[in-house]
Design an enzyme around this catalytic site. Structure first.
Site, PDB file in Angstrom:
ATOM      1  N   GLY A  90      38.195  54.525  27.444  1.00 26.16           N
ATOM      2  CA  GLY A  90      39.281  53.569  27.516  1.00 26.16           C
ATOM      3  C   GLY A  90      38.917  52.323  26.735  1.00 26.16           C
ATOM      4  O   GLY A  90      37.731  52.074  26.470  1.00 26.16           O
ATOM      5  N   GLN A 106      39.159  43.552  24.446  1.00 28.40           N
ATOM      6  CA  GLN A 106      37.880  44.019  23.915  1.00 28.40           C
ATOM      7  C   GLN A 106      37.881  44.057  22.388  1.00 28.40           C
ATOM      8  O   GLN A 106      36.816  44.170  21.781  1.00 28.40           O
ATOM      9  CB  GLN A 106      37.553  45.413  24.450  1.00 28.40           C
ATOM     10  CG  GLN A 106      37.110  45.405  25.906  1.00 28.40           C
ATOM     11  CD  GLN A 106      36.653  46.783  26.315  1.00 28.40           C
ATOM     12  OE1 GLN A 106      37.465  47.644  26.607  1.00 28.40           O
ATOM     13  NE2 GLN A 106      35.353  47.010  26.331  1.00 28.40           N
ATOM     14  N   CYS A 144      30.138  50.144  29.830  1.00 20.82           N
ATOM     15  CA  CYS A 144      31.199  49.409  29.135  1.00 20.82           C
ATOM     16  C   CYS A 144      30.817  49.207  27.678  1.00 20.82           C
ATOM     17  O   CYS A 144      29.674  48.852  27.388  1.00 20.82           O
ATOM     18  CB  CYS A 144      31.391  48.056  29.823  1.00 20.82           C
ATOM     19  SG  CYS A 144      32.663  47.041  29.067  1.00 20.82           S
ATOM     20  N   LEU A 145      31.785  49.416  26.777  1.00 22.88           N
ATOM     21  CA  LEU A 145      31.520  49.231  25.344  1.00 22.88           C
ATOM     22  C   LEU A 145      31.190  47.768  25.017  1.00 22.88           C
ATOM     23  O   LEU A 145      30.616  47.491  23.979  1.00 22.88           O
ATOM     24  CB  LEU A 145      32.729  49.690  24.522  1.00 22.88           C
ATOM     25  CG  LEU A 145      33.091  51.183  24.621  1.00 22.88           C
ATOM     26  CD1 LEU A 145      34.401  51.463  23.891  1.00 22.88           C
ATOM     27  CD2 LEU A 145      31.969  52.050  24.064  1.00 22.88           C
ATOM     28  N   HIS A 163      38.645  50.041  35.649  1.00 24.13           N
ATOM     29  CA  HIS A 163      37.756  49.351  34.702  1.00 24.13           C
ATOM     30  C   HIS A 163      38.551  48.608  33.621  1.00 24.13           C
ATOM     31  O   HIS A 163      38.312  47.430  33.360  1.00 24.13           O
ATOM     32  CB  HIS A 163      36.808  50.391  34.079  1.00 24.13           C
ATOM     33  CG  HIS A 163      35.809  49.825  33.124  1.00 24.13           C
ATOM     34  ND1 HIS A 163      34.468  49.724  33.423  1.00 24.13           N
ATOM     35  CD2 HIS A 163      35.946  49.316  31.869  1.00 24.13           C
ATOM     36  CE1 HIS A 163      33.833  49.167  32.392  1.00 24.13           C
ATOM     37  NE2 HIS A 163      34.707  48.929  31.435  1.00 24.13           N
ATOM     38  N   GLU A 164      39.521  49.297  33.015  1.00 29.15           N
ATOM     39  CA  GLU A 164      40.265  48.675  31.898  1.00 29.15           C
ATOM     40  C   GLU A 164      41.221  47.589  32.405  1.00 29.15           C
ATOM     41  O   GLU A 164      41.406  46.557  31.746  1.00 29.15           O
ATOM     42  CB  GLU A 164      41.030  49.720  31.086  1.00 29.15           C
ATOM     43  CG  GLU A 164      40.172  50.810  30.455  1.00 29.15           C
ATOM     44  CD  GLU A 164      38.957  50.318  29.680  1.00 29.15           C
ATOM     45  OE1 GLU A 164      38.989  49.207  29.108  1.00 29.15           O
ATOM     46  OE2 GLU A 164      37.944  51.045  29.671  1.00 29.15           O
ATOM     47  N   HIS A 182      39.358  44.515  32.886  1.00 29.13           N
ATOM     48  CA  HIS A 182      39.171  43.827  31.591  1.00 29.13           C
ATOM     49  C   HIS A 182      40.368  42.919  31.314  1.00 29.13           C
ATOM     50  O   HIS A 182      40.220  41.761  30.915  1.00 29.13           O
ATOM     51  CB  HIS A 182      39.075  44.840  30.447  1.00 29.13           C
ATOM     52  CG  HIS A 182      37.697  45.310  30.130  1.00 29.13           C
ATOM     53  ND1 HIS A 182      36.681  44.462  29.745  1.00 29.13           N
ATOM     54  CD2 HIS A 182      37.152  46.550  30.129  1.00 29.13           C
ATOM     55  CE1 HIS A 182      35.578  45.170  29.520  1.00 29.13           C
ATOM     56  NE2 HIS A 182      35.833  46.442  29.750  1.00 29.13           N
TER      57      HIS A 182
HETATM   58 NI    NI Z   1      34.604  48.090  29.526  1.00 27.10          NI
END
Ligand code: NI
Length: 167
Positions: A46, A51, A95-96, A137-138, A141
């Site tokens: 995702g 991000q 997480c990226l 999670h997203e 964000h």
């Molecule tokens: Ni993330």
């Protein structure tokens, strides 16, 4: 196709709640396509708009890991919000925006998300297991939070020290 730069921990855009999308226009469509390319290139499940530095409430998901269907493996959610939660699960999450860092995080086992599609239709989407985790999670964000904010302060601190030491 364009691969966008993924913002990392420390970038203020990750800590600001995003603004709702009020119009689905060509610019948004192009941005979403670039986010999808970026998500695939980074091997993420995702990606939230902030991000990639855009403080707007939308996120994309790769559902291939959930259903393995070629034609339905992509989900775009505009103005997503969680309207129901059920049960709980504890599992490893990363997480990226904090590459290389993993932690066990408690999430609901099942969530219902209300979101707009690219066609402007309001939908309810249910996610269980890993998909419920990805939704939580997203959407966090988009609210200006990171998964590590769910950790106890000492665990969060230890993880961030390790992250900084690796940079
Ligand atoms: Ni993330």
């Amino acid at each position: 196709m364009a691969i966008l730069d993924i913002r990392k921990y420390g970038d203020p855009v990750l800590l600001a709640p995003t603004k709702p999308v009020d119009e689905i226009d060509a610019e948004l469509e192009r941005l979403i396509e670039d986010m999808i390319d970026t998500m695939y290139a980074a091997d993420g499940v995702g990606l939230a708009a902030n991000q990639v530095g855009v403080s707007r409430r939308f996120a994309v998901f790769d559902l291939a890991f959930v259903n393995g269907l070629k034609d339905e493996d992509l989900l775009v959610t505009i103005n997503p919000r969680i309207v129901a939660r059920e049960g709980s699960q504890i599992g490893e999450e990363g997480c990226l925006s904090l590459p290389g860092m993993m932690a066990d995080i408690e999430r609901p086992m099942k969530v219902t998300v209300r979101a707009m599609s690219m066609e402007g239709e309001e939908n309810e989407i249910e996610g269980e297991g890993l998909l419920a985790r990805a939704f939580c999670h997203e959407i966090e964000h988009l609210e200006g939070k990171l998964f590590i904010d769910n950790l106890a302060p000492n665990e969060r601190g230890a993880l961030l020290r390790e992250y900084r030491a690796r940079l």
